[in-house]
Design a protein around this motif. Structure first.
Motif, PDB file in Angstrom:
ATOM      1  N   ASP A 132      23.276   6.204 -13.807  1.00  0.00           N
ATOM      2  CA  ASP A 132      21.940   6.834 -12.853  1.00  0.00           C
ATOM      3  C   ASP A 132      21.864   8.337 -13.161  1.00  0.00           C
ATOM      4  OD1 ASP A 132      22.053   4.160 -11.349  1.00  0.00           O
ATOM      5  OD2 ASP A 132      23.715   5.232  -9.590  1.00  0.00           O
ATOM      6  N   GLN A 133      22.283   8.657 -14.325  1.00  0.00           N
ATOM      7  CA  GLN A 133      22.265  10.413 -15.109  1.00  0.00           C
ATOM      8  C   GLN A 133      23.134  11.256 -14.210  1.00  0.00           C
ATOM      9  OE1 GLN A 133      20.034  10.304 -17.847  1.00  0.00           O
ATOM     10  NE2 GLN A 133      19.686   7.883 -17.412  1.00  0.00           N
ATOM     11  N   GLN A 134      23.160  10.627 -13.091  1.00  0.00           N
ATOM     12  CA  GLN A 134      23.959  12.025 -12.042  1.00  0.00           C
ATOM     13  C   GLN A 134      25.075  11.861 -11.617  1.00  0.00           C
ATOM     14  OE1 GLN A 134      21.560  15.092 -10.358  1.00  0.00           O
ATOM     15  NE2 GLN A 134      24.122  16.190  -9.437  1.00  0.00           N
ATOM     16  N   ILE A 135      26.512  11.728 -11.554  1.00  0.00           N
ATOM     17  CA  ILE A 135      27.002  11.166 -10.354  1.00  0.00           C
ATOM     18  C   ILE A 135      26.729  11.632  -8.769  1.00  0.00           C
ATOM     19  CG2 ILE A 135      28.936  11.185 -12.516  1.00  0.00           C
ATOM     20  CD1 ILE A 135      30.585  13.136 -11.223  1.00  0.00           C
ATOM     21  N   PRO A 136      27.397  11.363  -7.894  1.00  0.00           N
ATOM     22  CA  PRO A 136      27.285  12.044  -6.484  1.00  0.00           C
ATOM     23  C   PRO A 136      27.428  13.264  -6.089  1.00  0.00           C
ATOM     24  CG  PRO A 136      28.010   9.170  -6.224  1.00  0.00           C
ATOM     25  CD  PRO A 136      28.026  10.073  -7.946  1.00  0.00           C
ATOM     26  N   LEU A 137      27.110  14.004  -5.316  1.00  0.00           N
ATOM     27  CA  LEU A 137      27.436  15.635  -5.682  1.00  0.00           C
ATOM     28  C   LEU A 137      29.078  15.421  -4.929  1.00  0.00           C
ATOM     29  CD1 LEU A 137      24.532  17.221  -4.289  1.00  0.00           C
ATOM     30  CD2 LEU A 137      25.348  16.840  -6.697  1.00  0.00           C
ATOM     31  N   PHE A 138      29.807  15.788  -5.337  1.00  0.00           N
ATOM     32  CA  PHE A 138      31.096  16.647  -3.958  1.00  0.00           C
ATOM     33  C   PHE A 138      31.270  14.668  -3.812  1.00  0.00           C
ATOM     34  CE2 PHE A 138      28.068  19.727  -2.711  1.00  0.00           C
ATOM     35  CZ  PHE A 138      28.809  21.010  -2.989  1.00  0.00           C
ATOM     36  N   CYS A 139      31.988  13.843  -4.929  1.00  0.00           N
ATOM     37  CA  CYS A 139      32.802  12.835  -4.630  1.00  0.00           C
ATOM     38  C   CYS A 139      34.142  13.365  -5.179  1.00  0.00           C
ATOM     39  CB  CYS A 139      32.312  11.729  -5.875  1.00  0.00           C
ATOM     40  SG  CYS A 139      32.100  12.379  -7.706  1.00  0.00           S
ATOM     41  N   GLU A 140      34.803  11.836  -4.690  1.00  0.00           N
ATOM     42  CA  GLU A 140      35.883  12.679  -5.149  1.00  0.00           C
ATOM     43  C   GLU A 140      36.283  11.312  -6.711  1.00  0.00           C
ATOM     44  OE1 GLU A 140      38.265  14.371  -3.718  1.00  0.00           O
ATOM     45  OE2 GLU A 140      37.458  14.820  -1.758  1.00  0.00           O
ATOM     46  N   CYS A 141      37.706  11.833  -6.921  1.00  0.00           N
ATOM     47  CA  CYS A 141      37.727  11.024  -8.637  1.00  0.00           C
ATOM     48  C   CYS A 141      39.203  10.892  -8.000  1.00  0.00           C
ATOM     49  CB  CYS A 141      37.822  12.317  -9.667  1.00  0.00           C
ATOM     50  SG  CYS A 141      38.502  11.693 -11.203  1.00  0.00           S
ATOM     51  N   VAL A 142      39.467   9.849  -8.459  1.00  0.00           N
ATOM     52  CA  VAL A 142      40.524   9.033  -7.932  1.00  0.00           C
ATOM     53  C   VAL A 142      41.363   7.648  -9.917  1.00  0.00           C
ATOM     54  CG1 VAL A 142      40.839   7.335  -6.758  1.00  0.00           C
ATOM     55  CG2 VAL A 142      42.766   7.792  -6.656  1.00  0.00           C
ATOM     56  N   ALA A 143      42.592   8.236  -9.668  1.00  0.00           N
ATOM     57  CA  ALA A 143      43.445   7.466 -10.679  1.00  0.00           C
ATOM     58  C   ALA A 143      43.642   6.446 -11.029  1.00  0.00           C
ATOM     59  CB  ALA A 143      44.108   8.285 -11.829  1.00  0.00           C
ATOM     60  N   VAL A 144      43.233   4.911 -11.405  1.00  0.00           N
ATOM     61  CA  VAL A 144      44.315   3.974 -10.808  1.00  0.00           C
ATOM     62  C   VAL A 144      45.167   3.311 -12.285  1.00  0.00           C
ATOM     63  CG1 VAL A 144      45.039   2.052  -9.828  1.00  0.00           C
ATOM     64  CG2 VAL A 144      43.102   3.250  -8.674  1.00  0.00           C
ATOM     65  N   GLN A 145      46.064   3.953 -12.082  1.00  0.00           N
ATOM     66  CA  GLN A 145      46.721   4.174 -13.433  1.00  0.00           C
ATOM     67  C   GLN A 145      47.382   2.214 -14.074  1.00  0.00           C
ATOM     68  OE1 GLN A 145      48.368   6.138 -15.887  1.00  0.00           O
ATOM     69  NE2 GLN A 145      47.884   3.736 -17.142  1.00  0.00           N
ATOM     70  N   ALA A 146      48.104   1.982 -13.257  1.00  0.00           N
ATOM     71  CA  ALA A 146      47.824   0.360 -13.146  1.00  0.00           C
ATOM     72  C   ALA A 146      46.857  -0.554 -13.555  1.00  0.00           C
ATOM     73  CB  ALA A 146      48.818  -0.597 -11.817  1.00  0.00           C
ATOM     74  N   ALA A 147      46.008  -0.446 -13.573  1.00  0.00           N
ATOM     75  CA  ALA A 147      44.536  -0.502 -12.909  1.00  0.00           C
ATOM     76  C   ALA A 147      43.634  -0.563 -14.464  1.00  0.00           C
ATOM     77  CB  ALA A 147      43.645  -1.025 -12.248  1.00  0.00           C
ATOM     78  N   GLY A 148      44.371   0.231 -15.115  1.00  0.00           N
ATOM     79  CA  GLY A 148      43.528   1.778 -16.515  1.00  0.00           C
ATOM     80  C   GLY A 148      42.447   1.464 -16.021  1.00  0.00           C
ATOM     81  N   LYS A 149      41.886   2.597 -14.430  1.00  0.00           N
ATOM     82  CA  LYS A 149      40.494   2.698 -14.242  1.00  0.00           C
ATOM     83  C   LYS A 149      40.912   4.237 -13.509  1.00  0.00           C
ATOM     84  CE  LYS A 149      39.752  -2.476 -13.176  1.00  0.00           C
ATOM     85  NZ  LYS A 149      39.422  -3.153 -12.588  1.00  0.00           N
ATOM     86  N   ILE A 150      39.554   4.948 -13.423  1.00  0.00           N
ATOM     87  CA  ILE A 150      38.871   6.067 -12.496  1.00  0.00           C
ATOM     88  C   ILE A 150      37.975   5.508 -11.963  1.00  0.00           C
ATOM     89  CG2 ILE A 150      37.571   8.311 -12.708  1.00  0.00           C
ATOM     90  CD1 ILE A 150      40.891   8.478 -14.021  1.00  0.00           C
ATOM     91  N   LEU A 151      38.056   6.188 -10.278  1.00  0.00           N
ATOM     92  CA  LEU A 151      37.099   5.882  -9.289  1.00  0.00           C
ATOM     93  C   LEU A 151      36.838   6.861  -9.209  1.00  0.00           C
ATOM     94  CD1 LEU A 151      39.038   3.527  -9.464  1.00  0.00           C
ATOM     95  CD2 LEU A 151      38.611   2.775  -6.552  1.00  0.00           C
ATOM     96  N   LEU A 152      34.629   7.081  -8.736  1.00  0.00           N
ATOM     97  CA  LEU A 152      34.525   8.213  -8.239  1.00  0.00           C
ATOM     98  C   LEU A 152      33.969   7.432  -6.424  1.00  0.00           C
ATOM     99  CD1 LEU A 152      32.067   9.212 -10.715  1.00  0.00           C
ATOM    100  CD2 LEU A 152      34.418  10.353 -10.231  1.00  0.00           C
ATOM    101  N   ILE A 153      34.506   8.481  -5.805  1.00  0.00           N
ATOM    102  CA  ILE A 153      34.348   7.837  -4.191  1.00  0.00           C
ATOM    103  C   ILE A 153      33.918   8.474  -3.074  1.00  0.00           C
ATOM    104  CG2 ILE A 153      35.783   6.619  -2.352  1.00  0.00           C
ATOM    105  CD1 ILE A 153      37.672   5.868  -4.256  1.00  0.00           C
ATOM    106  N   GLY A 154      32.603   8.020  -2.686  1.00  0.00           N
ATOM    107  CA  GLY A 154      32.001   9.110  -1.221  1.00  0.00           C
ATOM    108  C   GLY A 154      31.249  10.555  -2.122  1.00  0.00           C
TER     109      GLY A 154
END
Length: 426
Positions: A132-154
């Motif tokens: 979407d060209q730009q991630i949401p403003l002020f989103c939280e970044c969290v890593a899930v190591q066991a799944a090898g994933k990064i999540l951007l939330i809210g």
């Protein structure tokens, strides 16, 4: 690498004996796990057996064991405006050729955010392209190591500047290899400036923050990464805006490690715990007391679906905890670093007596608002923003023993103060 370990890694791989013609599977795997992460996506097109190996969830663990895993620091941070004296920062999907950042005029007053990735092993910086060209403003970044994933939330909607329920997921290890974004299941409630943390191997907890009327929220929910679904939890006793989240181990937990030695909780979750981990929400403030940060917190117990209060976790009422705290689980204790202008150590327990938090106040190497503290691979680090717009460079420092040492110069385009961060091995 032993034949048994090679067999564990290659389990389920099609025709594992043919990974590299003429080599036994254990030697072929020994070679392939040493290839840098940025080449792994293209290597999957070589054969089905290579694709299976490079998509296997145990590959990162094996790379860590042989000392070849790469440590990534993922940062949600404002993008700097174009600097005539500097080359534009490119956006990549971690290995692609850079595409120059769009330098067209933008509406003044509305910041642009991006996801930056610092590869601490290779000392490289990248901006991850977003659909979407730009991630949401002020989103939280969290890593899930066991799944090898990064999540951007809210965070906030780019147009309305209102809190959103959105969740975006990128796979940095496994099948995606940093090339594939997808939309995850949305939260049940829109929120921003909330507490967020990975707890265990597959769960991400969120709590607090504020709604579209700036009301501090009591609500909490948990995301199952494997099932891609959210579940509402019992609400906290207090509404908490601008709070901080961390995983917490009960003080009577017993950790059992495999024969290869201990693995940190934030790496692979390859341990069994006598009791399930909890979720701690630190500080924050209520709707009627904005800017006055509470000294207490609340701990969620997933076994009883209840919250208990924990006192004296943030004795700095005039200081926002963002960029000033980092926590992790060490052995059977939960550790929290507080980046302040003083040095102090203390511990506290919740009212149930089940959860204990060891706290250490670290004196920052410099003062000022352009300093952001966090954790990278279990070590305390700080990012110090560039001193001038024309230079635009910053410095990263690491705490070793009792001293701060400079480890890296942050290049132009990446020295703005992050909003959130997470680290992950690939």
């Amino acid at each position: 690498m032993s034949k048994k370990r090679a067999g564990d890694v290659s389990k389920g791989i099609h025709k594992s004996h043919g990974l590299i013609p003429g080599l036994p599977s254990e030697l072929a795997i020994e070679c392939l796990v040493r290839v840098p992460h940025r080449f792994q996506y293209d290597m999957k097109s070589v054969s089905r057996s290579w694709r299976s190996l490079l998509s296997d969830s145990s590959l990162t663990k094996e790379r860590q064991r042989c000392g070849k895993a790469e440590l990534l620091l993922c940062l949600v941070q404002p993008l700097t405006p174009p600097n005539p004296a500097s080359k534009a920062v490119g956006e990549t999907l971690l290995g692609d050729k850079e595409v120059e950042d769009d330098e067209s005029p933008r509406v003044s007053g509305t910041p642009r955010f991006g996801l930056s990735v610092y590869n601490a092993t290779m000392s490289t910086w990248n901006r991850v392209a977003f659909p979407d060209q730009q991630i949401p403003l002020f989103c939280e970044c969290v890593a899930v190591q066991a799944a090898g994933k990064i999540l951007l939330i809210g965070g906030w909607d780019l147009e309305t500047l209102q809190p959103v329920k959105d969740v975006y997921v990128i796979e940095l290890a496994g099948e995606g290899s940093g090339r594939r974004w997808r939309k995850g299941a949305s939260m049940n409630e829109a929120r921003s400036f909330f507490a967020c943390a990975t707890v265990g191997s597959t769960k991400v907890y969120v709590a607090g923050g504020h709604d579209d009327q700036k009301n501090a929220l009591r609500s909490a929910e948990v995301y199952d990464v494997e099932k891609d679904e959210w579940l509402m939890l019992t609400p906290m006793t207090e509404g908490r805006d601008e709070c901080q989240g961390l995983a917490m181990g009960p003080k009577i937990a017993h950790l059992h490690f495999d024969k290869d030695g201990p693995l940190s909780a934030h790496l692979f979750d390859s341990y069994t715990v006598g009791m399930e981990l909890g979720f701690c929400v630190l500080s924050g403030y209520g709707t009627e007391s904005q800017g006055r940060f509470r000294s207490d917190g609340e701990v969620y117990d997933p076994v009883t679906d209840s919250w208990s209060r924990i006192e004296n976790v943030w004795p700095f009422p005039d200081t926002c905890r963002r960029g000033r705290v980092a926590g992790e689980i060490r052995g059977s204790s939960s550790k929290l670093w507080c980046f302040t202008d003083s040095k102090r150590r203390w511990e506290t327990e919740d009212e149930s007596g089940k959860w204990r938090l060891d706290l250490e106040s670290m004196q920052l190497p410099v003062t000022g608002s352009s300093v952001y503290g966090g954790s990278l691979g279990g070590e305390a680090v700080v990012m110090i923003g560039g001193g001038s717009e024309s230079e635009g460079r910053g410095t990263m420092m690491r705490k070793t023993s009792e001293k701060w040492s400079r480890v890296h110069e942050i290049p132009f385009g990446f020295s703005t103060q992050p909003f959130s961060h997470a680290s992950i091995y690939v």
